[in-house]
Design an enzyme around this catalytic site. Structure first.
Site, PDB file in Angstrom:
ATOM      1  CG  ASN A  68      11.221 -14.447  10.678  1.00 11.94           C
ATOM      2  OD1 ASN A  68      12.360 -14.844  11.313  1.00 11.94           O
ATOM      3  ND2 ASN A  68      10.829 -13.879  10.119  1.00 11.94           N
ATOM      4  CD1 TRP A  69       8.685 -13.911  13.426  1.00 11.68           C
ATOM      5  CD2 TRP A  69      10.295 -12.856  15.260  1.00 11.68           C
ATOM      6  NE1 TRP A  69       9.317 -12.436  13.166  1.00 11.68           N
ATOM      7  CE2 TRP A  69      10.260 -12.182  14.588  1.00 11.68           C
ATOM      8  CE3 TRP A  69      10.617 -12.942  16.640  1.00 11.68           C
ATOM      9  CZ2 TRP A  69      10.564 -10.549  14.613  1.00 11.68           C
ATOM     10  CZ3 TRP A  69      11.345 -12.071  16.121  1.00 11.68           C
ATOM     11  CH2 TRP A  69      11.371 -10.710  15.370  1.00 11.68           C
TER      12      TRP A  69
ATOM     13  CG  ASP B 126      14.489 -14.393  14.838  1.00 16.93           C
ATOM     14  OD1 ASP B 126      14.126 -13.177  15.354  1.00 16.93           O
ATOM     15  OD2 ASP B 126      14.311 -15.297  13.699  1.00 16.93           O
TER      16      ASP B 126
ATOM     17  CG  HIS C 211      17.839 -10.382   8.099  1.00 16.33           C
ATOM     18  ND1 HIS C 211      18.041 -10.857   9.559  1.00 16.33           N
ATOM     19  CD2 HIS C 211      17.381  -8.618   9.375  1.00 16.33           C
ATOM     20  CE1 HIS C 211      18.518 -10.144  10.690  1.00 16.33           C
ATOM     21  NE2 HIS C 211      17.583  -9.579  10.329  1.00 16.33           N
TER      22      HIS C 211
ATOM     23  CG  ASP D  24      20.583 -14.102   9.524  1.00 15.95           C
ATOM     24  OD1 ASP D  24      20.687 -13.526   8.586  1.00 15.95           O
ATOM     25  OD2 ASP D  24      19.123 -13.724  10.040  1.00 15.95           O
TER      26      ASP D  24
ATOM     27  N   GLY E 118      16.046  -4.216  15.551  1.00 11.82           N
ATOM     28  CA  GLY E 118      17.616  -3.097  15.270  1.00 11.82           C
ATOM     29  C   GLY E 118      19.097  -3.177  15.310  1.00 11.82           C
ATOM     30  CG  ASN E 119      19.844  -5.065  19.971  1.00 12.37           C
ATOM     31  OD1 ASN E 119      18.691  -5.227  20.919  1.00 12.37           O
ATOM     32  ND2 ASN E 119      21.437  -4.631  19.780  1.00 12.37           N
ATOM     33  CB  SER E 120      19.053  -7.775  12.783  1.00 12.07           C
ATOM     34  OG  SER E 120      17.594  -8.596  13.441  1.00 12.07           O
TER      35      SER E 120
END
Length: 710
Positions: A211-212, A663, A83, A220, A644-646
């Site tokens: 998602n979540w 996530d 993503h 991912d 931002g940690n993604s």
């Protein structure tokens, strides 16, 4: 109902549980403070080594300017989340070449394609304390505007000095509400190319439904490559450029993780709010979040309706819709989570204790009391404007209007010396501005944009007259939407970019209706900017004082003191751990069989046929987890992250890559405001699943060899 019942039990734990070692997004310079705890938790890499940004593994960690990533080969290969590279997949897709669905693989370096305009890889080099320099020249009797201007000049001077080094991108960020400032220096790599992304049925398996959520079965991950000029300098795209050779790169772990193992994570978390005052928190959850969530949901529904049945338009708006859907679901989780852990009540109780601590000592009262009173008044004034600002902000979703206002402001700022221009409108910002304007060509449809603008205007007009930009509305009424979209030339990329070099006088004489609208809107925007600067200066003065007191109070209680996330480099650590609550048990890992069980062959659960065939045959190669007896897909840990940690590299105790964070869980996203060890869990893609997909499903033997995987 299930969520409420579960969370009610968690709220008791939230009040009773002390802060644990897993909490905290720590600066590299804070490693000495937590070294003993990290070693006790299982770290084998000396924590002091993590403080050194010139050595592995930290100098392999990079930022994508919104996501985190890391080097995984000596040839500049970078891994991040699917993503996180999604915008580049979208930008390179079109009907008949749908990489969003089919995936993308460059069989060799010559087949790699440029990422979306504006894509950058930032290599961290330094993160140093510049508080003294930022506060230079400040005086007690300054007005808010004078204070803002002095600090703005200091910041620009620090950045300019840092960027005298070629190819560097530097920034000064506030920590602890302005109590400290650090300068972050990064090597900016401008030529970024898309290398590999698995099919959407792997990289986005489960879509918005999953998602979540846990359990999760999403691969991912995706790959970029960094390129530089033949002389090693950072350069824009050229066929003559060569792969960047990083000083170090992460080693892919030979062994996988198991339940209970230590992990650490390095990345660039975007924003948390754990130091927010109680009144601010109350306003956000009562007014701002509900409105934002509703508007994001309406926007997503509108775009989906407008693009349905139009493959070209669906591809153009795929990235925008994905971002809106992600945020709207996150906000739902945060609002439910706030109720579940009694966030408002707990913040009130904590702040009352702090204020009582201040009042109990004459010296503390003299130091912090007046600043607290001023801060309360300033925050209350902000709260009154917040809802109107959110409503008016929706107009920014109309891309041509956004482009026109940016271009005119660029022209007005160019009338000033570079050092006096607004941040974001200096010479250093020209290339990013140009690239942002270029992106529109593959993310814009005039019919869709017009409908978005009409929708946004309904919310803009709901703001009372005098509290909105009435000059903009009057000009828009005079022009009319038919003329606005029918006569503009800004939809043409070459025309749009050409305006970057035109003086303000040409804008003011222009007959282009969007340019006319931007000119009419400008005075109000400047008025608001001036007001915000004055308020910002006053806020800074009192917030610094109050934060110094809050930090002292927090230390007295034996709680961890680390700054809120602000997109700068942080380190966090924890353990592979599932979760147990009354009637609910989450295992630490999901498996390939679970992915196949979810597979329906359509929509969000449409894995590639080859992947399903391999699972049915239990053809997992060398990637089976002995403890599971099968191929792991995703796993849970207790590491502390946020947006931002993604894409952040998940490292084992030895500092080897064992996956990527991508996530959190819906009920755990409230950790942006308060870390709760009972419910906080981060979801990672297991590196064994990544390697299996690469080898068995997509045949990326060239990349595996480059990464040193046998």
């Amino acid at each position: 109902m299930t969520f409420r019942l579960f969370a009610a039990g968690a709220s008791l734990l939230a009040l009773a549980a002390p802060a644990v070692a897993d909490e905290g997004m720590w600066l590299p310079s804070q490693m000495a403070e937590i070294a003993a705890k990290m070693k006790e938790a299982g770290a084998q890499v000396p924590p002091e080594q993590l403080a050194d940004l010139t050595k592995a593994p930290m100098n392999a960690i990079v930022s994508l300017g919104g996501c985190s990533a890391s080097f995984v080969s000596p040839q500049g290969l970078v891994v991040s989340n699917h993503h996180c590279v999604y915008g580049s997949i979208q930008y390179n897709s079109k009907p008949g070449q749908d990489y969003l669905t089919d995936g993308f693989l460059a069989k060799d370096k010559g087949a790699e394609v440029p990422a979306a305009p504006g894509t950058r890889i930032y290599v961290i080099e330094d993160l140093r304390n510049v508080t003294v320099d930022m506060l230079k020249g400040l005086k007690p009797k300054m007005t808010g505007r004078q204070r803002f201007d002095r600090m703005d000049a200091n910041r620009k001077a620090l950045i300019a000095a840092c960027e005298k080094q070629p190819n560097r991108r530097c920034d000064v960020r506030s920590y602890f509400g302005g109590e400290r400032y650090f300068l972050q220096q990064q090597l900016e790599i401008k030529d970024v190319r898309l290398v590999y992304a698995p099919a959407g049925g792997i990289g986005n398996f489960g879509g918005e439904t999953d998602n979540w959520q846990w359990p999760r079965h999403t691969g991912d991950f995706g790959f970029y490559r960094a390129y530089v000029g033949p002389d090693g300098s950072s350069a824009s795209y050229s066929k003559d450029n060569v792969p960047y050779q990083p000083k170090s790169w992460l080693t892919i772990a030979k062994d996988g993780l198991k339940d209970g193992d230590f992990v650490m994570l390095a990345g660039f978390p975007g924003n948390t709010n754990r130091w927010r005052m109680a009144g601010e928190t109350k306003s956000v959850f009562a007014d701002r979040y509900p409105l934002n969530q509703k508007l994001l949901s309406d926007y997503s529904d509108l775009v989906n309706k407008l693009t349905a049945g139009n493959p070209a338009a669906e591809i153009k708006y795929a990235n925008s819709v994905k971002g809106a859907d992600n945020t709207k679901k996150n906000l739902l989780g945060q609002m439910a989570g706030a109720d579940a852990i009694r966030l408002i009540e707990v913040k009130d109780e904590e702040e009352k204790a702090f204020r009582a601590w201040v009042a109990a000592d004459a010296k503390r009262q003299a130091t912090y009391g007046p600043a607290l009173a001023k801060l309360d008044a300033l925050l209350a004034a902000q709260d009154k404007r917040a809802v109107n600002d959110i409503r008016m902000g929706q107009l920014g979703r109309a891309q041509l209007l956004s482009a026109a206002t940016t271009l005119y402001r660029w022209a007005k700022e160019r009338e000033k010396p570079d050092a006096l221009r607004e941040a974001g409108f200096q010479d250093r910002d020209r290339t990013p501005r140009s690239e942002g304007l270029k992106q529109i060509e593959r993310r814009f449809d005039a019919g869709v944009d017009r409908q978005i603008m009409e929708w946004a205007l309904t919310h803009y007009r709901a703001v009372p007259a005098g509290e909105r930009n009435d000059a903009l509305l009057a000009k828009l009424e005079a022009i009319g939407l038919d003329k606005l979209y029918g006569e503009t030339k800004l939809a043409d990329t070459a025309t749009r970019l050409a305006w970057l070099d035109k003086p303000a006088a040409e804008f003011e004489a222009s007959s282009d209706p969007f340019i006319q609208l931007a000119v009419a809107a400008y005075p109000y925007s400047q008025k608001r900017l001036d007001e915000d600067k004055d308020e910002g200066g006053r806020l800074n003065e009192v917030q610094r004082t109050v934060m110094a007191g809050r930090m002292a109070f927090t230390r007295e209680q034996g709680k961890p003191v680390y700054p809120d996330a602000n997109s700068s480099l942080r380190i966090t650590y924890g353990h592979v751990t599932g979760r147990k609550q009354d009637g609910v048990t989450w295992s630490a890992f999901t498996t390939a069989e679970g992915m196949a069980a979810k597979h329906t062959g359509k929509g969000e659960f449409d894995a590639p046929d080859k992947a399903i065939e391999l699972v049915k045959a239990k053809d997992y190669g060398n990637y089976v987890a002995p403890e599971l007896g099968t191929l792991p897909v995703n796993y849970l840990t207790t590491v502390d992250i946020t947006g931002g940690n993604s894409g952040s590299a998940t490292l084992n105790a030895k500092g080897e890559l064992v996956g990527l964070a991508f996530d959190g869980t819906l009920d755990g996203v409230i950790s942006d405001w308060r870390f709760n060890p009972a419910i906080n869990r981060t979801i990672h893609v297991d590196h064994r699943y990544m390697l299996w997909v690469m080898e068995k499903v997509d045949g990326t033997t060239n990349l595996l060899k480059e990464m040193g995987v046998k």
